[in-house]
Design a protein around this motif. Structure first.
Motif, PDB file in Angstrom:
ATOM      1  N   LEU A  19       0.939  -1.165   0.039  1.00  0.00           N
ATOM      2  CA  LEU A  19      -0.087   0.004   0.051  1.00  0.00           C
ATOM      3  C   LEU A  19       0.967   1.322   0.039  1.00  0.00           C
ATOM      4  O   LEU A  19       0.497   2.257  -0.615  1.00  0.00           O
ATOM      5  N   LYS A  20       1.815   1.132   0.958  1.00  0.00           N
ATOM      6  CA  LYS A  20       2.644   2.420   0.918  1.00  0.00           C
ATOM      7  C   LYS A  20       3.541   2.746  -0.457  1.00  0.00           C
ATOM      8  O   LYS A  20       3.552   3.923  -0.824  1.00  0.00           O
ATOM      9  N   TYR A  21       3.852   1.858  -1.173  1.00  0.00           N
ATOM     10  CA  TYR A  21       4.859   1.983  -2.265  1.00  0.00           C
ATOM     11  C   TYR A  21       3.944   1.695  -3.568  1.00  0.00           C
ATOM     12  O   TYR A  21       4.615   1.952  -4.714  1.00  0.00           O
ATOM     13  N   GLY A  22       2.773   1.225  -3.684  1.00  0.00           N
ATOM     14  CA  GLY A  22       2.266   0.816  -4.643  1.00  0.00           C
ATOM     15  C   GLY A  22       1.672   1.998  -5.604  1.00  0.00           C
ATOM     16  O   GLY A  22       1.427   2.825  -4.753  1.00  0.00           O
ATOM     17  N   ASP A  23       1.294   1.733  -6.656  1.00  0.00           N
ATOM     18  CA  ASP A  23       0.503   2.488  -7.372  1.00  0.00           C
ATOM     19  C   ASP A  23      -0.439   1.726  -8.549  1.00  0.00           C
ATOM     20  O   ASP A  23      -0.448   0.485  -8.368  1.00  0.00           O
ATOM     21  N   ASP A  24      -1.118   2.356  -9.522  1.00  0.00           N
ATOM     22  CA  ASP A  24      -2.012   1.554 -10.379  1.00  0.00           C
ATOM     23  C   ASP A  24      -1.386   0.520 -11.275  1.00  0.00           C
ATOM     24  O   ASP A  24      -1.979  -0.253 -11.827  1.00  0.00           O
ATOM     25  N   HIS A  25       0.151   0.372 -11.256  1.00  0.00           N
ATOM     26  CA  HIS A  25       0.856  -0.456 -11.958  1.00  0.00           C
ATOM     27  C   HIS A  25       1.489  -1.554 -11.201  1.00  0.00           C
ATOM     28  O   HIS A  25       2.134  -2.427 -11.806  1.00  0.00           O
ATOM     29  N   SER A  26       1.274  -1.400  -9.987  1.00  0.00           N
ATOM     30  CA  SER A  26       1.848  -2.417  -9.174  1.00  0.00           C
ATOM     31  C   SER A  26       1.081  -3.371  -8.592  1.00  0.00           C
ATOM     32  O   SER A  26      -0.192  -3.227  -8.476  1.00  0.00           O
ATOM     33  N   VAL A  27       1.565  -4.395  -7.772  1.00  0.00           N
ATOM     34  CA  VAL A  27       0.719  -5.407  -6.942  1.00  0.00           C
ATOM     35  C   VAL A  27       0.253  -4.764  -5.751  1.00  0.00           C
ATOM     36  O   VAL A  27       0.868  -3.790  -5.044  1.00  0.00           O
ATOM     37  N   LEU A  28      -0.950  -4.785  -5.801  1.00  0.00           N
ATOM     38  CA  LEU A  28      -1.766  -3.877  -4.633  1.00  0.00           C
ATOM     39  C   LEU A  28      -1.813  -4.380  -3.237  1.00  0.00           C
ATOM     40  O   LEU A  28      -2.363  -3.869  -2.191  1.00  0.00           O
ATOM     41  N   ASN A  29      -1.975  -5.885  -3.240  1.00  0.00           N
ATOM     42  CA  ASN A  29      -2.108  -6.730  -1.872  1.00  0.00           C
ATOM     43  C   ASN A  29      -1.657  -7.973  -1.790  1.00  0.00           C
ATOM     44  O   ASN A  29      -1.131  -8.356  -2.920  1.00  0.00           O
ATOM     45  N   LEU A  30      -1.590  -8.578  -0.890  1.00  0.00           N
ATOM     46  CA  LEU A  30      -1.134  -9.777  -0.613  1.00  0.00           C
ATOM     47  C   LEU A  30      -1.670 -10.954  -1.370  1.00  0.00           C
ATOM     48  O   LEU A  30      -1.120 -11.973  -1.720  1.00  0.00           O
ATOM     49  N   SER A  31      -2.995 -11.069  -1.637  1.00  0.00           N
ATOM     50  CA  SER A  31      -3.771 -11.663  -2.321  1.00  0.00           C
ATOM     51  C   SER A  31      -3.155 -11.594  -3.730  1.00  0.00           C
ATOM     52  O   SER A  31      -3.028 -12.817  -4.502  1.00  0.00           O
ATOM     53  N   GLU A  32      -2.816 -10.630  -4.341  1.00  0.00           N
ATOM     54  CA  GLU A  32      -2.545 -10.399  -5.695  1.00  0.00           C
ATOM     55  C   GLU A  32      -0.869 -11.053  -5.808  1.00  0.00           C
ATOM     56  O   GLU A  32      -0.317 -11.587  -6.636  1.00  0.00           O
ATOM     57  N   LEU A  33      -0.048 -10.937  -4.738  1.00  0.00           N
ATOM     58  CA  LEU A  33       1.159 -11.146  -4.721  1.00  0.00           C
ATOM     59  C   LEU A  33       1.372 -12.623  -4.576  1.00  0.00           C
ATOM     60  O   LEU A  33       2.138 -13.233  -5.151  1.00  0.00           O
ATOM     61  N   ASP A  34       0.317 -13.275  -3.653  1.00  0.00           N
ATOM     62  CA  ASP A  34       0.379 -14.551  -3.683  1.00  0.00           C
ATOM     63  C   ASP A  34       0.265 -15.261  -5.183  1.00  0.00           C
ATOM     64  O   ASP A  34       0.718 -16.503  -5.388  1.00  0.00           O
ATOM     65  N   GLY A  35      -0.847 -14.826  -5.824  1.00  0.00           N
ATOM     66  CA  GLY A  35      -1.005 -15.329  -7.212  1.00  0.00           C
ATOM     67  C   GLY A  35       0.109 -15.184  -7.856  1.00  0.00           C
ATOM     68  O   GLY A  35       0.505 -16.055  -8.869  1.00  0.00           O
ATOM     69  N   TYR A  36       0.821 -13.927  -8.099  1.00  0.00           N
ATOM     70  CA  TYR A  36       2.028 -13.896  -8.699  1.00  0.00           C
ATOM     71  C   TYR A  36       3.154 -14.869  -8.304  1.00  0.00           C
ATOM     72  O   TYR A  36       3.635 -15.423  -9.279  1.00  0.00           O
ATOM     73  N   PHE A  37       3.462 -15.036  -7.192  1.00  0.00           N
ATOM     74  CA  PHE A  37       4.402 -15.889  -6.814  1.00  0.00           C
ATOM     75  C   PHE A  37       4.188 -17.226  -7.159  1.00  0.00           C
ATOM     76  O   PHE A  37       4.826 -18.144  -7.494  1.00  0.00           O
TER      77      PHE A  37
END
Length: 186
Positions: A19-37
């Motif tokens: 949340l702190k460093y993200g923007d519209d082009h970044s991974v926005l939450n842990l759910s999305e990061l989990d899918g990415y990984f």
């Protein structure tokens, strides 16, 4: 290498950093990061941190407030990836995607859109080649859900169909992981 799953404090730290460093082009939450990984550890080749880490942030690494903050985020990310890889390789029955939950007309519904979107981001970063039809169909199960707008569920949502689609995602991800493992070993 640590293969210990994230605890609640670790998960909260990751969420806060996204949340702190993200923007519209970044991974926005842990759910999305989990899918990415999950996609990254499941793909045809190992993706170097120099490729996957900037992709979390839309291509540009954060300007960290402190080196320790960046170091901790990277360490937790790598630990989570290792835990996912280990789980998918050794205990696939225990694999649980980090889907989100919401209330819809008095019922708790699982939302998989963010996770699936992250998975597709991982497929892109991993540069997956075209898949044979059975595996392409599995990927389509995930892609279909990524295209759904779950931020505002329609009043006439077919709850049973929604649940069926969400329930098909984890088995599809596991099947894709198994396919690529067999390809790498073959």
């Amino acid at each position: 290498m640590q293969y210990q799953p994230l605890d609640a404090t670790d998960a909260e730290f990751i969420e806060d950093i996204l949340l702190k460093y993200g923007d519209d082009h970044s991974v926005l939450n842990l759910s999305e990061l989990d899918g990415y990984f999950t996609a990254l550890v499941s793909g045809p080749v190992q993706v170097d941190i120099a490729e996957w880490f900037p992709a979390i942030w839309g291509g540009q690494n954060p300007d960290w407030d402190s080196p320790d903050e960046g170091k901790r985020f990277i360490e937790l990310s790598v630990r989570h990836m290792n835990a996912l890889a280990t789980q998918l390789a050794t205990n696939v029955q225990a694999f649980k995607a980090r889907f989100e939950q919401t209330e819809h007309q008095g019922q708790t519904l699982t939302l998989a859109e963010e996770w699936c979107f992250g998975y597709l981001r991982g497929v892109a970063v991993g540069n997956w080649p075209e898949l044979p039809a059975p595996q392409a169909a599995k990927l389509q199960v995930i892609a279909f859900c990524a295209e759904q707008d779950n931020f505002e569920l329609p009043a006439d949502l077919d709850v049973a169909q929604h649940r069926q689609r969400v329930e098909a995602i984890e088995p599809a991800a596991c099947a894709l992981h198994d396919y690529w493992v067999a390809q790498r070993q073959g």
